[in-house]
Design a protein around this motif. Sequence first.
Motif, PDB file in Angstrom:
ATOM      1  N   ALA A   1     -18.399 -10.363  10.940  1.00  0.00           N
ATOM      2  CA  ALA A   1     -18.691 -11.068   9.686  1.00  0.00           C
ATOM      3  C   ALA A   1     -20.194 -11.249   9.503  1.00  0.00           C
ATOM      4  N   LEU A   2     -20.900 -11.646  10.561  1.00  0.00           N
ATOM      5  CA  LEU A   2     -22.341 -11.864  10.435  1.00  0.00           C
ATOM      6  C   LEU A   2     -23.089 -10.552  10.233  1.00  0.00           C
ATOM      7  N   LEU A   3     -22.695  -9.506  10.952  1.00  0.00           N
ATOM      8  CA  LEU A   3     -23.365  -8.220  10.774  1.00  0.00           C
ATOM      9  C   LEU A   3     -23.072  -7.627   9.402  1.00  0.00           C
ATOM     10  N   LEU A   4     -21.891  -7.897   8.864  1.00  0.00           N
ATOM     11  CA  LEU A   4     -21.601  -7.472   7.487  1.00  0.00           C
ATOM     12  C   LEU A   4     -22.469  -8.246   6.506  1.00  0.00           C
ATOM     13  N   GLN A   5     -22.655  -9.547   6.753  1.00  0.00           N
ATOM     14  CA  GLN A   5     -23.543 -10.340   5.887  1.00  0.00           C
ATOM     15  C   GLN A   5     -24.972  -9.835   5.981  1.00  0.00           C
ATOM     16  N   LEU A   6     -25.418  -9.478   7.190  1.00  0.00           N
ATOM     17  CA  LEU A   6     -26.763  -8.925   7.379  1.00  0.00           C
ATOM     18  C   LEU A   6     -26.944  -7.659   6.556  1.00  0.00           C
ATOM     19  N   THR A   7     -25.995  -6.736   6.679  1.00  0.00           N
ATOM     20  CA  THR A   7     -26.100  -5.469   5.958  1.00  0.00           C
ATOM     21  C   THR A   7     -25.997  -5.678   4.457  1.00  0.00           C
ATOM     22  N   THR A   8     -25.091  -6.546   4.036  1.00  0.00           N
ATOM     23  CA  THR A   8     -24.935  -6.823   2.606  1.00  0.00           C
ATOM     24  C   THR A   8     -26.213  -7.412   2.021  1.00  0.00           C
ATOM     25  N   ASN A   9     -26.831  -8.334   2.742  1.00  0.00           N
ATOM     26  CA  ASN A   9     -28.084  -8.920   2.258  1.00  0.00           C
ATOM     27  C   ASN A   9     -29.168  -7.856   2.104  1.00  0.00           C
ATOM     28  N   LEU A  10     -29.254  -6.944   3.092  1.00  0.00           N
ATOM     29  CA  LEU A  10     -30.289  -5.910   3.021  1.00  0.00           C
ATOM     30  C   LEU A  10     -30.051  -4.970   1.849  1.00  0.00           C
ATOM     31  N   VAL A  11     -28.807  -4.523   1.670  1.00  0.00           N
ATOM     32  CA  VAL A  11     -28.517  -3.599   0.568  1.00  0.00           C
ATOM     33  C   VAL A  11     -28.682  -4.303  -0.780  1.00  0.00           C
ATOM     34  N   HIS A  12     -28.222  -5.554  -0.871  1.00  0.00           N
ATOM     35  CA  HIS A  12     -28.386  -6.315  -2.120  1.00  0.00           C
ATOM     36  C   HIS A  12     -29.862  -6.513  -2.438  1.00  0.00           C
ATOM     37  N   ASN A  13     -30.640  -6.822  -1.421  1.00  0.00           N
ATOM     38  CA  ASN A  13     -32.072  -7.004  -1.621  1.00  0.00           C
ATOM     39  C   ASN A  13     -32.718  -5.710  -2.100  1.00  0.00           C
ATOM     40  N   ALA A  14     -32.275  -4.572  -1.527  1.00  0.00           N
ATOM     41  CA  ALA A  14     -32.838  -3.276  -1.926  1.00  0.00           C
ATOM     42  C   ALA A  14     -32.447  -2.912  -3.348  1.00  0.00           C
ATOM     43  N   ILE A  15     -31.284  -3.354  -3.809  1.00  0.00           N
ATOM     44  CA  ILE A  15     -30.849  -3.069  -5.181  1.00  0.00           C
ATOM     45  C   ILE A  15     -31.594  -3.948  -6.183  1.00  0.00           C
ATOM     46  N   VAL A  16     -31.650  -5.236  -5.884  1.00  0.00           N
ATOM     47  CA  VAL A  16     -32.242  -6.188  -6.829  1.00  0.00           C
ATOM     48  C   VAL A  16     -33.741  -5.961  -6.977  1.00  0.00           C
ATOM     49  N   HIS A  17     -34.433  -5.736  -5.871  1.00  0.00           N
ATOM     50  CA  HIS A  17     -35.892  -5.557  -5.915  1.00  0.00           C
ATOM     51  C   HIS A  17     -36.199  -4.067  -5.902  1.00  0.00           C
ATOM     52  N   ASN A  18     -35.833  -3.401  -6.978  1.00  0.00           N
ATOM     53  CA  ASN A  18     -36.002  -1.958  -7.093  1.00  0.00           C
ATOM     54  C   ASN A  18     -36.638  -1.651  -8.436  1.00  0.00           C
ATOM     55  N   LEU A  19     -36.684  -0.385  -8.760  1.00  0.00           N
ATOM     56  CA  LEU A  19     -37.206   0.014 -10.066  1.00  0.00           C
ATOM     57  C   LEU A  19     -36.240  -0.403 -11.169  1.00  0.00           C
ATOM     58  N   PRO A  20     -36.723  -0.591 -12.393  1.00  0.00           N
ATOM     59  CA  PRO A  20     -35.815  -0.977 -13.484  1.00  0.00           C
ATOM     60  C   PRO A  20     -34.697   0.031 -13.701  1.00  0.00           C
ATOM     61  N   ALA A  21     -34.955   1.296 -13.395  1.00  0.00           N
ATOM     62  CA  ALA A  21     -33.934   2.337 -13.566  1.00  0.00           C
ATOM     63  C   ALA A  21     -34.327   3.545 -12.726  1.00  0.00           C
ATOM     64  N   ASP A  22     -33.306   4.393 -12.434  1.00  0.00           N
ATOM     65  CA  ASP A  22     -33.515   5.639 -11.686  1.00  0.00           C
ATOM     66  C   ASP A  22     -34.108   5.381 -10.300  1.00  0.00           C
TER      67      ASP A  22
END
Length: 367
Positions: free
Chosen positions: A251-272
């Motif tokens: 559960a914790l390692l899934l939360q770790l990975t989810t946070n990293l991927v979510h962070n990479a999606i949210v703080h990305n380019l506006p598109a493409d």
Amino acid sequence: MRRRLGLSVRLKLTLSYAGLLMLAGIFLLVLVWVFLLRYVPDRMIGPDEWIQPGPSRLELWEAFAPRAAQGFAFLMVFGLVGGWILAGRMLAPLTRITRATRLAGTGSLSHRIEMEGRKDEFRELADAFDTMLARLEAHVAEQQRFAANVSHELRTPLAVTQTILDVARNDRDGDNDELVDRLHAVNSRAIDLTEALLLLSRADRRSFNREPVDLSLVAEEATETLLPLAEKRGLAIETSGEATPAVGSHALLLQLTTNLVHNAIVHNLPADGTVWVTTRRGPEFVELTVDNTGRDLTPQLVSTLAEPFQRGSQRIRTDHAGVGLGLAIVKSIAEAHDGTLTLAPRPEGGLHVSVRLPAAPTPAPRA
């Protein structure tokens, strides 16, 4: 715990030194007495070659005993006085360490022993104690800073909630649907913050069961969950790698990975934009890396992103920006699994995140 009073260490060392010196003195006196009995002749040649009987054992004892008693008394006094002085000099560093410990017990963590001299057991103990005090001071300062940030973050939604409720109370005849929606959003943010704080506390306490976990499967699960959000923002997620067996909380390692991927999606380019999720296995570790496109980040900014509530003013802010604990939770979970978190800006823009964990031990082959 209440303990009965006993002899001080200095007194014990003094008695030990004196006792050892007394034993050595007794041995020497016995050796001298045996020498006298063995090598003093029974007959002696006097003047004019006159043979006369030598001293008897009684006479030898009467002559030897007083001198032996005087020497024994001298050794006792010398051993006690010298042992007391020597023990005091030997225990002087321990007195400084004890004083520093008592100061630390009163809450003064800025004091350091800083023992001078060559390296010995006391010097190693003092240096280890100084290192512990430095870590404790840094930890306490971090906890105070964290508490202040938590208070600030919680005060904001509570103040907004109070304002919304005041407006609704003063305007009872108006349409409050918009106020209810805003109140729901603020309350949801407060709940998210509370749950993030609980998760962070759980990781810090390491209160979880350890089991075999494959990070590559965890990465696939996290990316599948967040794929709709990436598609909504016009981003692509690419996953690659090999099986990476680790040991920890799924559960914790899934939360770790989810946070990293979510962070990479949210703080990305506006598109493409693109998010790369990769896993690999080393000789004694497994590694999860998450890279994303985005704006240029300075090393100074990146070094603060894993601190609680540090979102980065130069990064893209959206409604999905979170509560500012994403990377702080990742760091805490990684450290709870005896791993490390590394952040670095990408030369092309965006962020490179690497999490290394100890690899699961390879099972021994069956005979």
